[in-house]
Write a protein that holds these residues in place. Structure first.
Motif, mmCIF file in Angstrom:
data_model
loop_
_atom_site.group_PDB
_atom_site.id
_atom_site.type_symbol
_atom_site.label_atom_id
_atom_site.label_comp_id
_atom_site.label_asym_id
_atom_site.label_seq_id
_atom_site.Cartn_x
_atom_site.Cartn_y
_atom_site.Cartn_z
ATOM 1 N N SER A 160 -18.604 16.615 -4.228
ATOM 2 C CA SER A 160 -18.108 15.496 -5.017
ATOM 3 C C SER A 160 -17.103 14.694 -4.214
ATOM 4 C CB SER A 160 -17.448 16.001 -6.307
ATOM 5 O OG SER A 160 -16.265 16.709 -5.990
ATOM 6 N N LEU A 161 -16.913 13.468 -4.644
ATOM 7 C CA LEU A 161 -15.852 12.621 -4.113
ATOM 8 C C LEU A 161 -14.841 12.453 -5.238
ATOM 9 C CD1 LEU A 161 -14.774 10.815 -1.807
ATOM 10 C CD2 LEU A 161 -15.998 8.912 -2.875
ATOM 11 N N PRO A 162 -13.659 13.062 -5.093
ATOM 12 C CA PRO A 162 -12.662 12.965 -6.159
ATOM 13 C C PRO A 162 -12.274 11.516 -6.435
ATOM 14 C CG PRO A 162 -12.073 14.671 -4.577
ATOM 15 C CD PRO A 162 -13.212 13.901 -3.979
ATOM 16 N N VAL A 163 -11.975 11.232 -7.698
ATOM 17 C CA VAL A 163 -11.513 9.909 -8.122
ATOM 18 C C VAL A 163 -10.290 10.120 -9.010
ATOM 19 C CG1 VAL A 163 -12.143 7.724 -9.243
ATOM 20 C CG2 VAL A 163 -13.903 9.089 -8.101
ATOM 21 N N ALA A 164 -9.344 9.212 -8.922
ATOM 22 C CA ALA A 164 -8.123 9.360 -9.720
ATOM 23 C C ALA A 164 -7.604 8.002 -10.142
ATOM 24 C CB ALA A 164 -7.054 10.110 -8.923
ATOM 25 N N PHE B 229 0.835 -1.211 0.000
ATOM 26 C CA PHE B 229 0.000 0.000 0.000
ATOM 27 C C PHE B 229 0.868 1.259 0.000
ATOM 28 C CE2 PHE B 229 -3.542 -2.485 2.373
ATOM 29 C CZ PHE B 229 -3.994 -3.013 1.177
ATOM 30 N N ASP B 230 2.019 1.171 0.641
ATOM 31 C CA ASP B 230 2.903 2.340 0.711
ATOM 32 C C ASP B 230 3.562 2.647 -0.633
ATOM 33 O OD1 ASP B 230 2.367 2.792 3.392
ATOM 34 O OD2 ASP B 230 3.946 1.423 4.056
ATOM 35 N N THR B 231 3.447 1.719 -1.585
ATOM 36 C CA THR B 231 4.052 1.949 -2.904
ATOM 37 C C THR B 231 3.069 2.556 -3.896
ATOM 38 O OG1 THR B 231 3.492 -0.229 -3.878
ATOM 39 C CG2 THR B 231 5.487 -0.093 -2.508
ATOM 40 N N ILE B 232 1.802 2.771 -3.479
ATOM 41 C CA ILE B 232 0.799 3.345 -4.379
ATOM 42 C C ILE B 232 1.157 4.798 -4.700
ATOM 43 C CG2 ILE B 232 -1.624 4.023 -4.633
ATOM 44 C CD1 ILE B 232 -2.342 1.650 -2.813
ATOM 45 N N ARG B 233 1.062 5.140 -5.978
ATOM 46 C CA ARG B 233 1.374 6.499 -6.424
ATOM 47 C C ARG B 233 0.302 6.979 -7.407
ATOM 48 N NH1 ARG B 233 4.128 5.769 -2.745
ATOM 49 N NH2 ARG B 233 6.388 6.050 -2.489
ATOM 50 N N GLY B 234 0.019 8.282 -7.374
ATOM 51 C CA GLY B 234 -0.996 8.861 -8.241
ATOM 52 C C GLY B 234 -0.499 9.127 -9.650
ATOM 53 N N LEU B 235 -1.440 9.112 -10.608
ATOM 54 C CA LEU B 235 -1.137 9.437 -12.000
ATOM 55 C C LEU B 235 -1.905 10.676 -12.455
ATOM 56 C CD1 LEU B 235 -1.129 5.860 -13.621
ATOM 57 C CD2 LEU B 235 0.859 7.324 -13.168
ATOM 58 N N PHE B 236 -3.237 10.597 -12.505
ATOM 59 C CA PHE B 236 -4.040 11.732 -12.977
ATOM 60 C C PHE B 236 -5.473 11.615 -12.460
ATOM 61 C CE2 PHE B 236 -3.533 8.502 -16.352
ATOM 62 C CZ PHE B 236 -4.834 8.037 -16.469
ATOM 63 N N PRO B 237 -6.178 12.749 -12.344
ATOM 64 C CA PRO B 237 -7.577 12.720 -11.904
ATOM 65 C C PRO B 237 -8.493 12.289 -13.039
ATOM 66 C CG PRO B 237 -6.933 14.969 -12.379
ATOM 67 C CD PRO B 237 -5.695 14.125 -12.567
ATOM 68 N N ILE B 238 -9.614 11.693 -12.677
ATOM 69 C CA ILE B 238 -10.665 11.386 -13.643
ATOM 70 C C ILE B 238 -11.949 12.016 -13.100
ATOM 71 C CG2 ILE B 238 -9.498 9.284 -14.407
ATOM 72 C CD1 ILE B 238 -11.553 7.657 -12.845
ATOM 73 N N PRO B 239 -13.059 11.984 -13.836
ATOM 74 C CA PRO B 239 -14.271 12.652 -13.347
ATOM 75 C C PRO B 239 -14.661 12.228 -11.935
ATOM 76 C CG PRO B 239 -14.534 12.094 -15.643
ATOM 77 C CD PRO B 239 -13.240 11.468 -15.212
ATOM 78 N N LEU C 56 -8.586 19.969 -10.555
ATOM 79 C CA LEU C 56 -8.804 18.704 -9.844
ATOM 80 C C LEU C 56 -7.517 18.132 -9.269
ATOM 81 C CD1 LEU C 56 -11.469 16.705 -11.921
ATOM 82 C CD2 LEU C 56 -11.782 18.210 -9.952
ATOM 83 N N MET C 57 -6.366 18.653 -9.708
ATOM 84 C CA MET C 57 -5.099 18.146 -9.190
ATOM 85 C C MET C 57 -4.987 18.363 -7.677
ATOM 86 S SD MET C 57 -3.335 16.628 -11.508
ATOM 87 C CE MET C 57 -1.756 16.538 -10.639
ATOM 88 N N ALA C 58 -5.656 19.389 -7.172
ATOM 89 C CA ALA C 58 -5.607 19.661 -5.731
ATOM 90 C C ALA C 58 -6.227 18.530 -4.925
ATOM 91 C CB ALA C 58 -6.320 20.974 -5.428
ATOM 92 N N ASN C 59 -7.113 17.748 -5.562
ATOM 93 C CA ASN C 59 -7.763 16.641 -4.870
ATOM 94 C C ASN C 59 -6.902 15.380 -4.824
ATOM 95 O OD1 ASN C 59 -10.093 18.208 -4.498
ATOM 96 N ND2 ASN C 59 -10.917 17.601 -6.493
ATOM 97 N N LEU C 60 -5.801 15.376 -5.580
ATOM 98 C CA LEU C 60 -4.877 14.244 -5.539
ATOM 99 C C LEU C 60 -3.938 14.486 -4.361
ATOM 100 C CD1 LEU C 60 -3.869 13.210 -9.162
ATOM 101 C CD2 LEU C 60 -4.204 11.681 -7.245
#
Length: 321
Positions: free
Chosen positions: A249-253, A111-121, A293-297
């Motif tokens: 909204s609930l952000p999703v990425a 779980f500690d290796t999870i990294r973000g890429l980009f937001p989606i709707p 939306l990047m602020a939600n990541l």
């Protein structure tokens, strides 16, 4: 290699493996785990897969894998490799990394290796009332018949808001499936319904065009009480909507793990943003995805994604880097 591609495609967009190579013509193969095949988020995954293939001349092949939900997507990082991309609300990643809530006693170093890429709707709340009901705010819902649906994020969130805003036990909850919301609204069986999904939402489009509806806006105080992100649906999104709708909204990425190469993460992120406008022409929900939306990541991004964002002039937080 072409036989391998055909074989993967024939399994109705099931998981593939990653095959990285230093050759210019190397094919990167990605599994994108999204949601149930009947959902809009699964359809978004298919659109991303098509965009990636077209923009990279087939050098990135993304296949979409059906999922039972965001929690499952996070849990599967424990057994997945560098080809794995999945969608989930950023808050679930934070909970997994902290071993909290549904991830309590289920922690894993992966779980500690999870990294973000980009937001989606984002999952966007819609409180939809028939024009005939005369309801224009939450207080006006008292005494009305409302359809929440069952088991979904929208149903749970809608129930929470009714309690937060003093309407618990003051509205009648309809025993109707959310899939029947529009006909139930048309025949007067219900006064309104609550739904959550990407915007513009197909069932709200249908209701606005065929019946006439008022999508209720939330006040700033109500948004603060909800503990959700504020989202504005622009005027004109739905028939008869002459003003912006302010809601939550609930952000999703999209996420991956550090097992993915920097080059693959860079190319995926770059291609997503450069393809987004084209995807928006055929599916308006992509038009709601922008730099804001990047602020939600709120989790760390993959180094390859960071490279793209810095090149493209995105402002990143220290936490994202």
């Amino acid at each position: 290699m072409h036989k391998a591609i055909t074989r993967a495609a024939s399994v109705t967009l099931l998981a593939t493996a990653v095959c990285f190579s230093s050759a210019a013509s190397a094919e990167t193969r990605i599994t994108y785990k999204s949601a149930k095949s009947t959902s809009s988020y699964y359809q978004m995954g298919v659109q991303i897969a098509e965009a990636m293939k077209a923009a990279t001349n087939g050098e990135i092949i993304v296949t979409v894998e059906e999922s039972q939900g965001s929690v499952q997507n996070v849990m599967e990082t424990r057994a997945r490799g560098g080809d794995y991309v999945f969608t989930t609300p950023p808050v679930l990643v934070s909970l997994a990394q902290g071993g909290k809530a549904m991830f309590k006693d289920k922690g894993d170093p992966k779980f500690d290796t999870i990294r973000g890429l980009f937001p989606i709707p984002s999952l966007t709340m819609h409180f939809v009332m028939s024009a005939n009901s005369g309801v224009t705010d939450f207080a006006g819902m008292e005494g009305k018949t409302i359809l929440l649906g069952k088991g979904s994020f929208g149903a749970r969130e809608g129930e929470k808001y009714l309690e937060l805003f003093g309407l618990k036990d003051k509205v009648k909850l309809a025993e109707v499936e959310l899939s029947n919301a529009v006909p139930a609204l048309k025949n007067g069986q219900i006064d309104g319904f609550v739904t959550a999904g990407s915007w513009p939402a197909p069932n709200v489009i249908e209701a606005a065009a065929s019946t006439g509806v008022k999508v209720i806006s939330l006040t700033d105080d109500q948004i603060a009480a909800s503990n959700r992100a504020k989202l504005v649906i622009p005027a004109g999104t739905y028939a008869g909507q002459d003003a912006d709708i302010t809601t939550t909204s609930l952000p999703v990425a999209a996420f991956t793990t550090t097992a993915m190469s920097d080059e693959a993460a860079y190319t995926l992120t770059k291609t997503f943003w450069e393809s987004k406008a084209g995807m928006g022409k055929g599916a308006p929900w992509w038009n709601g995805v922008d730099k804001g939306l990047m602020a939600n990541l709120t989790v760390k991004l993959h180094p390859g994604a960071v490279r793209y964002y810095e090149e493209a002039g995105f402002a990143l937080t220290d936490k994202q880097k």
